[in-house]
Design a protein around this motif. Structure first.
Motif, short mmCIF file in Angstrom:
data_model
loop_
_atom_site.label_atom_id
_atom_site.label_comp_id
_atom_site.label_asym_id
_atom_site.label_seq_id
_atom_site.Cartn_x
_atom_site.Cartn_y
_atom_site.Cartn_z
N ARG A 77 8.50 38.64 76.37
CA ARG A 77 7.52 39.37 77.19
C ARG A 77 8.24 40.32 78.14
NH1 ARG A 77 3.30 35.55 80.01
NH2 ARG A 77 5.14 34.26 80.34
N THR A 78 7.58 41.42 78.43
CA THR A 78 8.13 42.42 79.34
C THR A 78 7.69 42.16 80.76
OG1 THR A 78 8.13 44.10 77.59
CG2 THR A 78 8.23 44.90 79.87
N VAL A 79 8.62 42.28 81.70
CA VAL A 79 8.28 42.22 83.12
C VAL A 79 8.00 43.64 83.59
CG1 VAL A 79 9.08 41.64 85.44
CG2 VAL A 79 9.70 40.18 83.51
N LEU A 80 6.78 43.86 84.06
CA LEU A 80 6.39 45.17 84.56
C LEU A 80 6.34 45.13 86.08
CD1 LEU A 80 5.32 48.08 84.30
CD2 LEU A 80 3.02 47.12 84.06
N PHE A 81 7.23 45.88 86.72
CA PHE A 81 7.22 45.97 88.17
C PHE A 81 6.48 47.25 88.57
CE2 PHE A 81 9.00 47.57 92.19
CZ PHE A 81 8.70 46.50 93.01
N MET A 82 5.38 47.09 89.28
CA MET A 82 4.57 48.23 89.71
C MET A 82 4.64 48.34 91.23
SD MET A 82 2.66 50.81 89.15
CE MET A 82 2.48 50.64 87.38
N GLN A 129 -1.74 56.93 82.24
CA GLN A 129 -1.16 57.24 80.93
C GLN A 129 0.21 56.58 80.78
OE1 GLN A 129 -1.04 61.42 80.08
NE2 GLN A 129 0.02 61.17 78.12
N GLU A 130 1.04 56.66 81.83
CA GLU A 130 2.36 56.02 81.78
C GLU A 130 2.23 54.50 81.71
OE1 GLU A 130 1.50 58.41 83.77
OE2 GLU A 130 3.06 59.96 83.88
N VAL A 131 1.22 53.97 82.40
CA VAL A 131 1.01 52.52 82.38
C VAL A 131 0.60 52.06 80.99
CG1 VAL A 131 -0.35 50.62 83.32
CG2 VAL A 131 0.43 52.43 84.83
N ARG A 132 -0.31 52.81 80.34
CA ARG A 132 -0.71 52.45 78.98
C ARG A 132 0.48 52.50 78.02
NH1 ARG A 132 -5.54 55.38 80.36
NH2 ARG A 132 -7.37 53.99 80.27
N ALA A 133 1.33 53.51 78.18
CA ALA A 133 2.52 53.61 77.33
C ALA A 133 3.43 52.41 77.53
CB ALA A 133 3.26 54.91 77.63
N ALA A 134 3.57 51.96 78.79
CA ALA A 134 4.40 50.78 79.08
C ALA A 134 3.81 49.53 78.44
CB ALA A 134 4.54 50.60 80.59
N VAL A 167 2.38 41.01 79.29
CA VAL A 167 3.34 41.41 80.32
C VAL A 167 3.30 40.40 81.47
CG1 VAL A 167 3.19 43.89 79.83
CG2 VAL A 167 1.66 42.88 81.55
N GLN A 168 4.39 40.33 82.18
CA GLN A 168 4.42 39.62 83.45
C GLN A 168 4.39 40.69 84.53
OE1 GLN A 168 7.99 37.18 83.01
NE2 GLN A 168 6.70 35.36 82.97
N LEU A 169 3.28 40.78 85.23
CA LEU A 169 3.09 41.84 86.22
C LEU A 169 3.65 41.41 87.57
CD1 LEU A 169 1.84 44.57 87.13
CD2 LEU A 169 -0.29 43.29 87.59
N VAL A 170 4.47 42.25 88.14
CA VAL A 170 4.96 42.06 89.51
C VAL A 170 4.56 43.31 90.28
CG1 VAL A 170 6.94 41.70 91.02
CG2 VAL A 170 6.91 40.68 88.73
N GLY A 171 3.63 43.16 91.19
CA GLY A 171 3.15 44.30 91.98
C GLY A 171 3.63 44.22 93.41
N ALA A 172 4.00 45.34 93.97
CA ALA A 172 4.43 45.39 95.37
C ALA A 172 3.48 46.29 96.14
CB ALA A 172 5.85 45.93 95.48
N THR A 173 3.08 45.84 97.31
CA THR A 173 2.18 46.64 98.14
C THR A 173 2.45 46.39 99.61
OG1 THR A 173 -0.15 47.00 98.74
CG2 THR A 173 0.42 44.81 97.95
N THR A 174 2.28 47.41 100.41
CA THR A 174 2.40 47.27 101.86
C THR A 174 1.04 47.03 102.51
OG1 THR A 174 2.26 49.67 102.07
CG2 THR A 174 4.46 48.70 101.99
N GLU A 175 -0.02 46.99 101.69
CA GLU A 175 -1.37 46.80 102.19
C GLU A 175 -1.81 45.35 101.98
OE1 GLU A 175 -2.99 49.16 103.79
OE2 GLU A 175 -1.47 50.68 103.42
#
Length: 390
Positions: free
Chosen positions: A31-36, A12-17, A59-67
């Motif tokens: 464009r919005t940079v979305l850091f997830m 829900q928060e992601v859709r709002a963003a 959006v420009q998606l920037v995702g961070a993961t430890t996996e």
């Protein structure tokens, strides 16, 4: 820029963003940079939510993961992103961070007013935190080693070292620091698969010491002993195979022992098994034979069974030629010939003869390296046989 974390935000928060990003693009053209953060916490179906917005360039998606993103990120989303790997810090980097931190907490630093009459430590001495407590080079080097390139772990260990009583024995301090480090092991993550792979390859390479080390690493980190035992059953057939028929029964017996006894005692059974598999002669004849046969079976799955080896339970089937020409081997006091393969595979040798080196690579440089590194500089006993086959 919008920052969200999958640990505290839902779809829900992601859709709002995304809606906000869409409106921003219409109003400002930016464009919005979305850091997830922790993007892997969303399951793969939830990650589909990102696809249309990323594809449309909203959006420009920037995702961070430890996996490992190969396993935890939706393939469709991953194919539209670039992966940047943040490597572990080097020992030099870790040392610099620790020394800089010590300088900040030392008397006279910017974070603490200088104490009257406190002399500055000489350049050659260990860094001084206060008048009574010293963090020696040995402790710093140990912290660097224990933290394995993770600055947060290093700083936590440094804090423990600083707060230890001034009278604490250094050996005791190092022991306590080592105990405080949580082993980085996830039974569903990369380490789980990397370590079992290391064990399997060590057994395959007949390196008993390395195999024992990886076994101990997994068990002390909390790995399920039955998982290791199951993999050893596979090794017994895949890598030892026809070279030692006793390997598979022993592997099954060790698995049963793990079920009956459990940890910690079953570690002894697994050590017995791993040592045996590592020191056993190796043969992949049956494993490779099945792979060749499987390839042929997939190539043409409609090939009929030759009539001479078909079952003929009725008179009509016998009249139609089912089983005709088949020679029942036990009837004869000598070998007899039957055609068991379809005509197109009659000349195929799926199961090669023992010692057949067809398709095997002979690399003189690699052999000499093994002779020097692992065989005390002596010639391999099979060298003459291999050179002749070459």
């Amino acid at each position: 820029m919008v920052e969200l974390s999958a640990t505290s935000s839902g779809t829900q928060e992601v859709r709002a963003a995304f809606e906000e990003a869409k409106n921003t693009l219409k109003l400002t053209g930016r464009r919005t940079v979305l850091f997830m953060d922790e993007i892997h916490r969303f399951n793969k179906s939830q990650q589909d939510l990102f696809l249309p917005y990323v594809e449309q360039g909203l959006v420009q998606l920037v995702g961070a993961t430890t996996e490992n993103p190969s396993f935890r990120i939706n393939n469709a989303l991953l194919s539209r992103c670039r992966v940047f790997v943040l490597e572990r810090l080097t020992d030099e980097n870790m040392r610099a961070i620790l020394e800089r931190t010590l300088q900040k907490v030392a008397p006279g630093s910017d974070t603490e007013p200088p104490r009257a009459g406190t002399p500055e430590p000489p350049a050659s001495s260990p860094l001084t935190v206060d008048r009574h407590h010293r963090v020696s080079d040995n402790v710093l080097n140990s912290i660097v080693r224990y933290s394995q390139g993770d600055a947060r772990t290093a700083l936590s260990l440094l804090e423990l070292a600083i707060n230890a009583p001034p009278s604490a024995n250094e050996d005791v301090l190092l022991k306590n620091l080592r105990k405080s480090v949580v082993a980085r092991f996830d039974r569903t993550g990369d380490d789980h698969y990397d370590m079992i792979s290391a064990l399997h390859k060590s057994v395959r390479g007949s390196d008993g010491s390395a195999a024992m080390y990886w076994l101990a690493r997994m068990l002390t980190a909390g790995e399920d002993p039955l998982y290791i035992a199951r993999r050893c059953i596979v090794m017994a057939s895949e890598d030892i195979g026809l070279a030692n028929d006793r390997a598979l029964p022993l592997a099954i017996a060790a698995y049963n022992a793990c079920q009956i006894i459990g940890m910690p005692e079953c570690r002894i059974n697994l050590a017995h098994l791993v040592a045996y598999l590592a020191e056993s002669p190796k043969s992949t004849r049956s494993y490779e034979a099945y792979n060749r046969a499987e390839e042929a079976a997939k190539e043409d799955p409609a090939v009929p069974v030759p009539l001479n080896i078909c079952n003929a339970p009725t008179g009509l089937m016998k009249e139609l030629g089912y089983g005709r020409g088949y020679l029942y081997n036990p009837t004869y006091a000598h070998p007899v010939h039957n055609d068991f393969l379809p005509l197109q595979y009659k000349q195929e040798g799926f199961l090669r003869a023992d010692g057949d080196l067809e398709g095997k690579v002979w690399d003189e440089d690699l052999l000499r390296q093994w002779e020097y590194m692992d065989n005390s500089g002596k010639d391999w006993e099979g060298r003459s046989k291999g050179e002749k086959a070459e």
